[in-house]
Design a protein around this motif. Structure first.
Motif, PDB file in Angstrom:
ATOM      1  N   ALA A  49       0.854  -1.193   0.000  1.00 18.93           N
ATOM      2  CA  ALA A  49       0.000   0.000   0.000  1.00 18.93           C
ATOM      3  C   ALA A  49       0.886   1.239   0.000  1.00 18.93           C
ATOM      4  N   TYR A  50       0.662   2.094  -1.000  1.00 20.26           N
ATOM      5  CA  TYR A  50       1.406   3.359  -1.113  1.00 20.26           C
ATOM      6  C   TYR A  50       0.457   4.473  -0.685  1.00 20.26           C
ATOM      7  N   CYS A  51       0.956   5.400   0.141  1.00 18.12           N
ATOM      8  CA  CYS A  51       0.090   6.515   0.542  1.00 18.12           C
ATOM      9  C   CYS A  51       0.886   7.797   0.727  1.00 18.12           C
ATOM     10  N   GLU A  52       0.303   8.895   0.269  1.00 16.53           N
ATOM     11  CA  GLU A  52       0.886  10.216   0.517  1.00 16.53           C
ATOM     12  C   GLU A  52       0.137  10.821   1.690  1.00 16.53           C
ATOM     13  N   PRO A  53       0.806  11.689   2.486  1.00 19.63           N
ATOM     14  CA  PRO A  53       0.136  12.234   3.679  1.00 19.63           C
ATOM     15  C   PRO A  53      -1.204  12.888   3.317  1.00 19.63           C
ATOM     16  N   GLY A  54      -2.250  12.485   3.981  1.00 17.19           N
ATOM     17  CA  GLY A  54      -3.580  13.046   3.730  1.00 17.19           C
ATOM     18  C   GLY A  54      -4.264  12.448   2.516  1.00 17.19           C
ATOM     19  N   GLY A  55      -3.565  11.546   1.793  1.00 18.73           N
ATOM     20  CA  GLY A  55      -4.134  10.960   0.569  1.00 18.73           C
ATOM     21  C   GLY A  55      -4.808   9.629   0.801  1.00 18.73           C
ATOM     22  N   LYS A  56      -5.236   9.044  -0.310  1.00 15.70           N
ATOM     23  CA  LYS A  56      -5.897   7.730  -0.258  1.00 15.70           C
ATOM     24  C   LYS A  56      -4.894   6.658  -0.645  1.00 15.70           C
ATOM     25  N   PRO A  57      -4.808   5.565   0.104  1.00 20.23           N
ATOM     26  CA  PRO A  57      -3.833   4.528  -0.246  1.00 20.23           C
ATOM     27  C   PRO A  57      -4.123   3.893  -1.613  1.00 20.23           C
ATOM     28  N   ILE A  58      -3.039   3.569  -2.311  1.00 19.76           N
ATOM     29  CA  ILE A  58      -3.144   2.835  -3.579  1.00 19.76           C
ATOM     30  C   ILE A  58      -2.505   1.475  -3.343  1.00 19.76           C
ATOM     31  N   VAL A  59      -3.213   0.444  -3.767  1.00 18.87           N
ATOM     32  CA  VAL A  59      -2.806  -0.916  -3.395  1.00 18.87           C
ATOM     33  C   VAL A  59      -2.348  -1.741  -4.606  1.00 18.87           C
ATOM     34  N   PHE A  60      -1.298  -2.527  -4.418  1.00 20.93           N
ATOM     35  CA  PHE A  60      -0.740  -3.415  -5.456  1.00 20.93           C
ATOM     36  C   PHE A  60      -0.655  -4.814  -4.854  1.00 20.93           C
ATOM     37  N   LYS A  61      -0.982  -5.825  -5.669  1.00 21.84           N
ATOM     38  CA  LYS A  61      -1.055  -7.175  -5.090  1.00 21.84           C
ATOM     39  C   LYS A  61      -0.204  -8.194  -5.836  1.00 21.84           C
ATOM     40  N   GLY A  62       0.276  -9.155  -5.107  1.00 26.15           N
ATOM     41  CA  GLY A  62       0.998 -10.272  -5.712  1.00 26.15           C
ATOM     42  C   GLY A  62       0.538 -11.549  -5.050  1.00 26.15           C
ATOM     43  N   GLU A  63       0.482 -12.598  -5.842  1.00 23.35           N
ATOM     44  CA  GLU A  63      -0.032 -13.864  -5.300  1.00 23.35           C
ATOM     45  C   GLU A  63       0.687 -15.024  -5.974  1.00 23.35           C
ATOM     46  N   VAL A  64       1.132 -15.984  -5.182  1.00 21.91           N
ATOM     47  CA  VAL A  64       1.788 -17.167  -5.742  1.00 21.91           C
ATOM     48  C   VAL A  64       1.175 -18.416  -5.134  1.00 21.91           C
ATOM     49  N   ARG A  65       0.709 -19.308  -5.999  1.00 22.51           N
ATOM     50  CA  ARG A  65       0.158 -20.568  -5.507  1.00 22.51           C
ATOM     51  C   ARG A  65       1.279 -21.575  -5.339  1.00 22.51           C
TER      52      ARG A  65
ATOM     53  N   LYS B 219      14.199 -16.880  -5.312  1.00 21.54           N
ATOM     54  CA  LYS B 219      12.840 -16.626  -4.814  1.00 21.54           C
ATOM     55  C   LYS B 219      12.290 -15.347  -5.454  1.00 21.54           C
ATOM     56  N   ASP B 220      13.152 -14.335  -5.614  1.00 21.85           N
ATOM     57  CA  ASP B 220      12.717 -13.047  -6.176  1.00 21.85           C
ATOM     58  C   ASP B 220      12.122 -13.174  -7.577  1.00 21.85           C
ATOM     59  N   GLU B 221      12.539 -14.204  -8.306  1.00 27.48           N
ATOM     60  CA  GLU B 221      12.037 -14.330  -9.678  1.00 27.48           C
ATOM     61  C   GLU B 221      10.591 -14.774  -9.713  1.00 27.48           C
ATOM     62  N   VAL B 222      10.167 -15.426  -8.623  1.00 28.18           N
ATOM     63  CA  VAL B 222       8.809 -15.984  -8.651  1.00 28.18           C
ATOM     64  C   VAL B 222       7.918 -15.501  -7.517  1.00 28.18           C
ATOM     65  N   SER B 223       8.454 -14.768  -6.571  1.00 31.39           N
ATOM     66  CA  SER B 223       7.716 -14.584  -5.318  1.00 31.39           C
ATOM     67  C   SER B 223       6.507 -13.645  -5.392  1.00 31.39           C
ATOM     68  N   HIS B 224       5.623 -13.849  -4.437  1.00 30.22           N
ATOM     69  CA  HIS B 224       4.448 -13.002  -4.224  1.00 30.22           C
ATOM     70  C   HIS B 224       4.877 -11.541  -4.014  1.00 30.22           C
ATOM     71  N   ARG B 225       5.988 -11.367  -3.311  1.00 30.76           N
ATOM     72  CA  ARG B 225       6.493 -10.010  -3.015  1.00 30.76           C
ATOM     73  C   ARG B 225       6.991  -9.348  -4.292  1.00 30.76           C
ATOM     74  N   ALA B 226       7.741 -10.109  -5.112  1.00 29.91           N
ATOM     75  CA  ALA B 226       8.275  -9.560  -6.363  1.00 29.91           C
ATOM     76  C   ALA B 226       7.121  -9.126  -7.267  1.00 29.91           C
ATOM     77  N   GLU B 227       6.073  -9.943  -7.327  1.00 32.41           N
ATOM     78  CA  GLU B 227       4.937  -9.601  -8.196  1.00 32.41           C
ATOM     79  C   GLU B 227       4.291  -8.283  -7.758  1.00 32.41           C
ATOM     80  N   ALA B 228       4.052  -8.140  -6.457  1.00 31.18           N
ATOM     81  CA  ALA B 228       3.397  -6.922  -5.948  1.00 31.18           C
ATOM     82  C   ALA B 228       4.305  -5.696  -6.122  1.00 31.18           C
ATOM     83  N   PHE B 229       5.590  -5.842  -5.793  1.00 29.71           N
ATOM     84  CA  PHE B 229       6.494  -4.682  -5.867  1.00 29.71           C
ATOM     85  C   PHE B 229       6.827  -4.295  -7.306  1.00 29.71           C
ATOM     86  N   ARG B 230       6.824  -5.270  -8.218  1.00 29.74           N
ATOM     87  CA  ARG B 230       7.064  -4.918  -9.628  1.00 29.74           C
ATOM     88  C   ARG B 230       5.885  -4.120 -10.167  1.00 29.74           C
TER      89      ARG B 230
END
Ligand code: IMP
Length: 188
Positions: free
Chosen positions: A113-129, A164-175
């Motif tokens: 979740a990215y947020c600027e002070p006083g702003g609305k959060p913007i959300v990015f998701k990653g998921e790995v089965r 792990k970075d090539e496939v991870s849930h975290r990499a997907e969301a942060f990319r």
């Protein structure tokens, strides 16, 4: 080089995020503030709430990340309670809960979740089965890494090491976050 403030008390997570964002020319500035964790089954709401409060508190745009391991046979447990379960029963406790269960399917979900002070959060998701291993394997990881095998690899995250970075849930969301950040902030 642009930078982004990342609120986390977990140095392992910070290290992964640094590696993931580096190719995008984004440096990570870690704010060692504790996430303000509301109790909620939805990790998206947890991350968004925390990002909104913390960006106001430090008067800077920032990102907060929340992750959960959702095990199908346990109806999504531990999910948003993953940190508590890890601290209490740990990996051996989770493997015990899974004893005699053939359905090992699970999913790692990550929300940034990215947020600027006083702003609305913007959300990015990653998921790995993937699957819950039958035993603890690998020593390169942290948290649930030694018991989670991403689909198609036959190895746990802890056995994959930096791959792990090539496939991870975290990499997907942060990319996804990085692509948006570069576009919307006109980073060249
Ligand atoms: P949180 O997002 O830091 O609250 O993480 C929740 C729980 O999941 C903690 O116990 C973490 O150790 C664990 N966790 C978060 N991300 C990962 C990961 O990439 N691999 C393994 N465990 C993780």
């Amino acid at each position: 080089m642009r930078s982004i403030t990342f609120a986390t008390g977990n140095p392992k997570k910070a290290e992964e995020v640094r590696r993931i964002l580096k190719p995008y020319g984004i440096e990570v500035d870690v704010a060692k503030v504790h996430k303000i964790e509301i109790q909620d089954e939805n990790i998206e709401r947890i991350a968004a709430f925390s990002a909104r409060i913390l960006s106001r508190r430090i008067c800077k745009p920032l990102i907060v990340e929340d992750t959960g391991l959702f095990i199908d046979a346990l109806k999504g447990f531990p999910g948003s309670y993953s940190a508590y379960v890890y601290r209490t029963i740990g990996l051996t406790g989770v493997l015990k809960l899974m004893e005699g269960i053939d359905d090992r399917d699970a999913v790692f979900r990550c929300v940034v979740a990215y947020c600027e002070p006083g702003g609305k959060p913007i959300v990015f998701k990653g998921e790995v089965r993937g699957r819950i291993a039958y035993e603890i394997r690998g020593d390169a990881g942290w948290g649930y890494d030694p018991i989670f095998e991403p689909e198609g690899y036959g190895k746990t995250y802890a056995e994959l090491g930096v791959y792990k970075d090539e496939v991870s849930h975290r990499a997907e969301a942060f990319r996804e976050f990085a692509r948006w950040y570069i576009r919307s902030k006109n980073i060249v």
